[in-house]
Motif scaffolding. Structure first.
Motif: not given
Ligand SMILES: Cc1ncc(COP(=O)(O)O)c(C=O)c1O
Length: 443
Positions: A253-271
């Motif tokens: 998962f390239d969380e360069v943009k999603t990380g820290f933003k779409v959730a505290y733990g990024g997209a991995s946490e959110y989804y």
């Protein structure tokens, strides 16, 4: 209703010094900028300084910043806590090229958010995805990589493929060709990158099956954030996780943009998905050059003598690490993220109302503190639907209207907007007042 020509005239009238800077810069610097993404028509605004959620350009115009440095400065600009931390570090030296205890502290902060056992730092998202790929290849002893058409993972040859391909050259919708995004990329490298559409698990399965036994990794932005803002459809990421396990490919998962933003733990946490490797940058350094890649211990342990090479002179330099620790512990907190997200909800609702009131076809996608107006009546679910249906002329008009009235967003469809933790209700009210003013020009 103002025409695009009138809007451009206003822009030029407000920003004559930017034009002068641009004329000077382009004598010595290709396109006058140091990243192709900073070049846009008629000429880019040159900034003087930034503080909080504001920018000031070289003509003295003030802007409320909703671009947040392509989503990197969720912490805002010159956040006092980060300034304090890096100021302390400045007098202690900024580069040791030797380990510090600070890096493990920073990893502990990352581990609180993302499902990773081990981490290595780098300086940019480009480096992070490049190294993650190498690690995946070494671990699986396979070479090919699958990427999503329209996703961006940085400037290295392996993944600078089919980022914004010309549809005439890009092949069938469900079996896209690999189209290099730049001249100068060796043809043989492009052959090792397989491209599939977003939100299409069947196409992913087909690609894995056709290349059975050869695919080292699938790399993806879990939410497309370099092509407007396109969320995954229900069940898509779960299916990709299942497939990568079945075909023994490392899921990155390239969380360069999603990380820290779409959730505290990024997209991995959110989804609720656990990829094998994650790449981070942007908000990780919150204004400083810092990136990271990390994941399962057994995979990351391929790094070392006789195994995978990874290094960098500025890797984990104490200045960027200090900024990161402070940002992660004290600024990008769950509470502050909730604040920015609440403001984004208000902004998105206001925009929806403006579209409706003015009869403008479109909708708004919103996720965490990020959002994007989708100027189309069609559902946009991948790169090709964006190219076919998104009305970019309308976005350009909106951009001129906002910028001419002191609201800064990105000038193209590659980007969404990001509300920072330093934005206030008042900022959103100001932005919505401008939107109300310029919306009639978009009809
Ligand atoms: C998802 C993603 N990955 C990687 C990168 C590359 O990061 P950098 O510009 O730090 O090299 C970007 C940059 O925008 C990105 O959005």
């Amino acid at each position: 209703m103002k025409s695009i020509e009138e809007l451009e005239k206003e822009y030029r009238k407000r920003t004559p010094t930017s034009l002068k800077c641009f004329e000077r810069a382009k004598e010595y610097i290709p396109l006058g900028v140091n990243s192709n993404f900073q070049a846009y028509d008629p000429y880019p605004i040159f900034w003087d300084h930034a503080k909080g959620n504001r920018y000031w350009d070289v003509d003295g115009n003030e802007y409320i910043d909703f671009n947040s440095a392509f989503g990197s400065t969720l912490a805002g600009h010159a956040h006092p806590l980060i300034v304090k931390a890096v100021t302390e570090q400045l007098s202690k030296g900024t580069l040791y090229t030797a380990p510090t205890d600070l890096t493990a502290t920073c990893v502990e902060e990352i581990k609180k958010r993302f499902p990773v056992d081990m981490v290595r730092f780098a300086n940019s998202g480009t480096e992070a995805t490049m190294h993650a790929l190498r690690v995946a290849r070494a671990y699986t002893e396979k070479e090919k990589v699958i990427k999503i058409e329209g996703c961006y993972h940085g400037m290295h040859d392996y993944l600078l493929q089919s980022v914004e391909p010309d549809l005439d050259k890009a092949g069938p919708d469900d079996r896209p060709y690999t189209v290099p995004q730049s001249k100068g990329i060796p043809k043989d490298i492009s052959k090792g990158t397989i491209v599939v559409p977003f939100n299409n698990a069947d196409a992913m399965q087909d690609a894995l099956e056709r290349n059975k036994g050869d695919v080292a990794a699938v790399i993806m932005e879990p939410v497309m954030m370099n092509c407007t803002l396109i969320p995954p459809r229900d069940g898509y990421l779960e299916k990709v996780r299942e497939l990568t396990e079945a075909y023994k490919a490392v899921l990155i998962f390239d969380e360069v943009k999603t990380g820290f933003k779409v959730a505290y733990g990024g997209a991995s946490e959110y989804y609720h998905i656990k990829p094998d490797l994650i790449t981070l940058a942007k908000c990780l350094g919150s204004g400083f050059s810092l990136a990271a890649f990390g994941g399962k211990k057994e995979i990351m342990e391929v790094i070392g003598p006789g195994g995978v090479a990874h290094g960098g002179t500025y890797s984990a330099n104490p200045l960027a690490i200090r900024a990161s620790i402070t940002a992660l512990r004290e600024v990008l907190t769950r509470e502050n993220l909730a604040h920015a997200t609440k403001l984004e909800d208000k902004l998105a609702d206001g925009l929806r109302k403006a579209l409706k009131d003015n009869g403008i076809p479109g909708y708004v996608n919103s996720l965490g503190p990020c959002g994007m107006v989708m100027f189309t009546e069609h559902e946009i679910y991948d790169y090709r639907t964006t190219v076919r249906y998104y009305n970019s002329d309308r976005l350009k008009k909106l951009w001129f209207g906002l910028v001419n009235n002191g609201i800064w967003i990105a000038p193209h469809t590659d980007e969404h907007w990001t509300v920072s933790v330093l934005h206030t209700e008042e900022d959103i009210d100001k932005a919505l007042a401008v939107i109300e003013k310029v919306a009639p020009d978009l009809k």
